[in-house]
Write a protein that holds these residues in place. Structure first.
Motif, PDB file in Angstrom:
ATOM      1  N   UNK A 253       5.939   8.876   2.369  1.00 16.37           N
ATOM      2  CA  UNK A 253       4.487   8.985   2.379  1.00 16.37           C
ATOM      3  C   UNK A 253       3.825   7.608   2.442  1.00 16.37           C
ATOM      4  N   UNK A 254       4.418   6.655   1.718  1.00 16.69           N
ATOM      5  CA  UNK A 254       3.846   5.309   1.741  1.00 16.69           C
ATOM      6  C   UNK A 254       3.925   4.727   3.153  1.00 16.69           C
ATOM      7  N   UNK A 255       5.087   4.929   3.801  1.00 10.83           N
ATOM      8  CA  UNK A 255       5.245   4.447   5.174  1.00 10.83           C
ATOM      9  C   UNK A 255       4.246   5.143   6.093  1.00 10.83           C
ATOM     10  N   UNK A 256       4.099   6.450   5.911  1.00 11.81           N
ATOM     11  CA  UNK A 256       3.172   7.211   6.753  1.00 11.81           C
ATOM     12  C   UNK A 256       1.742   6.708   6.568  1.00 11.81           C
ATOM     13  N   UNK A 257       1.363   6.478   5.300  1.00 12.66           N
ATOM     14  CA  UNK A 257       0.007   5.993   5.027  1.00 12.66           C
ATOM     15  C   UNK A 257      -0.251   4.657   5.679  1.00 12.66           C
ATOM     16  N   UNK A 258       0.718   3.739   5.556  1.00 13.12           N
ATOM     17  CA  UNK A 258       0.562   2.419   6.168  1.00 13.12           C
ATOM     18  C   UNK A 258       0.507   2.546   7.686  1.00 13.12           C
ATOM     19  N   UNK A 259       1.346   3.421   8.233  1.00 11.43           N
ATOM     20  CA  UNK A 259       1.388   3.676   9.675  1.00 11.43           C
ATOM     21  C   UNK A 259       0.006   4.107  10.174  1.00 11.43           C
ATOM     22  N   UNK A 260      -0.592   5.088   9.487  1.00 12.47           N
ATOM     23  CA  UNK A 260      -1.882   5.621   9.915  1.00 12.47           C
ATOM     24  C   UNK A 260      -2.987   4.567   9.792  1.00 12.47           C
ATOM     25  N   UNK A 261      -2.953   3.795   8.688  1.00 11.28           N
ATOM     26  CA  UNK A 261      -3.979   2.765   8.507  1.00 11.28           C
ATOM     27  C   UNK A 261      -3.894   1.734   9.625  1.00 11.28           C
ATOM     28  N   UNK A 262      -2.661   1.332   9.978  1.00 13.92           N
ATOM     29  CA  UNK A 262      -2.486   0.333  11.035  1.00 13.92           C
ATOM     30  C   UNK A 262      -2.955   0.888  12.383  1.00 13.92           C
ATOM     31  N   UNK A 263      -2.632   2.137  12.618  1.00 13.89           N
ATOM     32  CA  UNK A 263      -3.097   2.797  13.843  1.00 13.89           C
ATOM     33  C   UNK A 263      -4.624   2.744  13.896  1.00 13.89           C
ATOM     34  N   UNK A 264      -5.251   3.026  12.752  1.00 14.52           N
ATOM     35  CA  UNK A 264      -6.703   2.925  12.667  1.00 14.52           C
ATOM     36  C   UNK A 264      -7.175   1.526  13.005  1.00 14.52           C
ATOM     37  N   UNK A 265      -6.435   0.520  12.534  1.00 17.62           N
ATOM     38  CA  UNK A 265      -6.813  -0.864  12.816  1.00 17.62           C
ATOM     39  C   UNK A 265      -6.796  -1.170  14.297  1.00 17.62           C
TER      40      UNK A 265
END
Lengths: 346, 345
Positions: A253-265
């Motif tokens: 989940x932590x990896x997924x959250x970071x993944x999504x935030x970076x995608x947003x960036x």
């Protein structure tokens, strides 16, 4: 103020909400699963944008920059979660990483304060850094670590510390200028709907968020992994009891959250720009999304993102002087009335 | 009084004497150490009042507020707006501004507390974050009042017989405010009211069963902390001569929390020590290198991972460590974590 105004503002609000969904959904899942309030989340967003810029600079491909940036930041997220957000396991590696960081800092400080001592020679620099690292390692390995699993404040402050480190590192790597991520020219056109020009890029943002939302929903509702995640959100202890590997779930989940935030960036960088300080601008907005929607709820994050996106756009257009107030005041009210958010579970 | 109580009282007296001596030494050394140190100490002492107000909530009441910069901010903006728009508070009326600053901080906390106090744990953290953001949003956007992103530049400091534009005079003033705040907060936490706050921190339910109105206790502590935050803001505005949304930004609140945890929460003096260390590092390093924020980040990470009771708790930890090593049976990890759960009073 005619119909056109309302259509354009609503459209902008929805597309901004799409971006906020990417940032907020990850934050919400991380909180839901791990009960961790992650203040580094804005840094993940910023780093996603910066890494994408580097990829675009090196390869010229915007499409490639999306997965590369997101995966790279997901790796950073995993490293942070494994090494620092749990007190058991990988003790030696954690101490080594901290000691190495301290060693480099001490060496940098020595060369800044007493330049004649180190001069410009990198050999001396490395020697000082290595000596300091070893000393720090020996010292730190004798100090027991404070378990932070059940201490919200310590988790918050630790992730803030990392947010500062990421911020400074981004400044050193990519400089302090405002940079733009330019999407392919095909996206910069506009489409005409009912006499109103809508930028195609914002349409793409909405489509992207919807697609990701659907995929996330499918993962959460239809897969075994998703069921395990939901079980962990509801009751982590019970989930462990029935044999769910919550340790692995939280890493995922932590990896997924970071993944999504970076995608947003990457996606948001095209119209927000990428600049120092963006991380701490996005962070409270992401929290607003999570709080309005309810922590740990995917559907809630979608509604929250939409609400914050619209409130932000209409607030800025209608009452610019109190526009942030109109954004955060509802957040206070919701928290006061229903602390778990509109869609959060008890 | 049994023996251990007596020992505790004498150690308490020793601590008071130590703090008083340290303060006197500071009042003597700082003015003779050049303008850099004077300004640094002035800034740190103004901010330390805010940090101590955070400690009243965090260390004594068990509330971790992520929005304490709001009260600091309204105090600072009040001072700046009155000074620039109404030319008020630049003479003897500075003292009225001080009172108004305390009152506006307390009043804002009285309003915010109605929303925040009923939430617990992580939700208290979130709601205070949101409340802080409300104030930040107004400071950032309400251009006609706050000057928006640029903030407000003030011209000069008050002069009421004492000319505060003299850095050393101003240092003594802020020093006096700091010392009085420390004393007042100390008296407060040693009072029966302060004792019941500690009881709430340890076991809120038990206090409720004993008949205490825990909501009201927490609410009053929240208002008092807001008042001290407002006072710190007034001094901060005059220290810098400039007020901007930076004053109310989320990281200001978080910095104050870190300073308390770094020094040792529940000690008041620890909050001041934490503030001094963070300010010292920041101001010294930022003149020397462009990357001082790495050091700030490192201080955060090291404090959280290695200092369970902050710097003030190191003697206790060492003592425990030595006892544990002698027995060779206890795991030092376990001792540290046990210490976290039941804090010694």
């Amino acid at each position: 103020m005619n119909t056109q105004f309302w259509i354009v503002q609503a459209f902008n609000g929805v597309s901004y909400g799409a971006l906020l969904f990417l940032v907020g959904s990850g934050l919400s899942l991380i909180f839901g699963v791990m009960r961790i309030v992650n203040l580094s989340h804005g840094a993940y967003f910023l780093w996603g944008g910066y890494i994408a810029l580097s990829v675009i600079h090196a390869t010229g491909s915007w499409a490639l920059s999306l997965p590369v940036a997101a995966l790279a930041v997901a790796m950073i997220g995993i490293a942070m979660e494994r090494l620092f957000l749990r007190s058991e396991g990988l003790e030696v590696l954690r101490t080594a990483v901290i000691a190495a960081g301290l060693g480099v800092l001490i060496s940098l400080a020595v060369s800044a304060r007493w330049p004649q001592l180190i001069g410009g020679g990198w050999i001396q620099f490395v020697a000082v850094a290595a000596a300091a690292s070893v000393a720090a390692y020996v010292l730190l390995s004798h100090i027991p670590i404070v378990p932070i699993e059940n201490d919200v404040l310590r988790q918050v402050l630790l992730t803030v510390g990392f947010a500062f480190l990421f911020q400074q590192a981004a400044l050193d790597i990519w400089g302090g200028n405002n940079m733009d991520i330019n999407p392919p020219p095909a996206f910069t056109q506009s489409i005409v709907v009912g006499g109103t020009y809508l930028p195609l890029y914002r349409v793409f943002m909405i489509a992207m968020a919807v697609a990701i939302g659907v995929v996330l929903w499918l993962i959460m509702e239809k897969t075994r992994m998703g069921a395990a995640v939901r079980a962990t959100v509801d009751d982590a202890q019970m989930a462990r009891g029935v044999g769910i590997d919550t340790n692995r779930i939280s890493m995922f989940i932590f990896a997924l959250g970071a993944f999504l935030a970076a995608l947003g960036g990457v996606i948001g960088g095209a119209f927000l720009g990428i600049y120092p300080g963006l991380d701490f601008e996005m962070l409270p907005l992401a929290f607003a999304v999570v709080i309005i929607g309810g922590m740990g709820s995917l559907g809630g994050a979608a509604i929250g993102a939409l609400a914050v996106g619209l409130a932000d756009n209409f607030g800025k257009a209608l009452f610019p002087e109190i526009s942030y107030f109109t954004l955060y005041a509802p957040m206070v009210l919701i928290l006061a009335i229903k602390p778990t958010g509109l869609f959060g579970r008890e | 009084l049994d023996e251990s109580e007596q020992r505790q009282m004498t150690s308490q007296k020793t601590k008071i004497v130590a703090v008083a001596v340290a303060l006197l030494a500071l009042a003597y050394i700082v003015p003779n150490s050049g303008s850099f140190v004077v300004l640094l100490a002035t800034r740190a002492m103004a901010f330390a009042i805010l940090a101590m107000s955070v400690d009243l909530l965090l260390g004594f009441t068990g509330l971790s507020s992520m929005g304490q910069a709001a009260y600091f901010g309204v105090g600072a903006y009040l001072t700046a707006v009155l000074a620039t728009k109404f030319h008020f508070g630049m003479g003897w009326d500075f003292w009225i501004v001080v009172v108004l600053g305390i009152l506006i901080g307390a009043a804002l906390a009285a309003v915010f507390g109605l929303f925040a106090i009923r939430a617990g744990g992580v939700y208290f953290l979130m709601i205070t974050l949101a409340l802080g953001q409300c104030v930040w949003g107004l400071a950032y956007r309400w251009n006609s009042l706050t000057g928006g992103d640029n903030g407000i530049n003030m011209s000069g400091r008050p002069n009421f017989g004492l000319d505060l534009s003299n850095e050393v005079t101003f240092f003594y003033l802020v020093f006096a405010f700091f010392a009085v705040s420390l004393l007042m907060l100390y008296v407060l936490v040693r009072s029966p009211f302060g004792r019941s706050l500690e009881g709430i921190r340890e076991r809120e339910l038990r206090m409720q069963i004993l008949g205490y109105n825990t909501w009201l206790h927490k609410y009053i502590a929240f208002i008092i902390a807001g008042g001290f935050g407002g006072l710190a803001g007034v001094l901060w505005a005059h220290t810098n001569g400039h007020v901007s949304p930076e004053t109310v930004v989320l990281t200001t609140s978080v910095d104050a929390l870190l300073m308390v945890v770094l020094g040792g929460s529940g000690t008041l003096v620890g909050a001041a020590i934490g503030t001094a260390i963070v300010f010292g590092l920041r101001e010294y390093l930022s003149t020397l290198v462009p990357w001082w924020q790495y050091v700030l980040g490192a201080v955060y990470v090291l404090t959280i991972l290695y200092l369970p009771m902050g710097l003030m708790g190191i003697p206790t930890l060492l003592r425990q460590r030595m006892r544990g090593e002698r027995k060779k049976t206890d795991d030092p990890n376990k001792i540290a974590s046990k210490e976290l759960v039941s804090e010694p009073s």
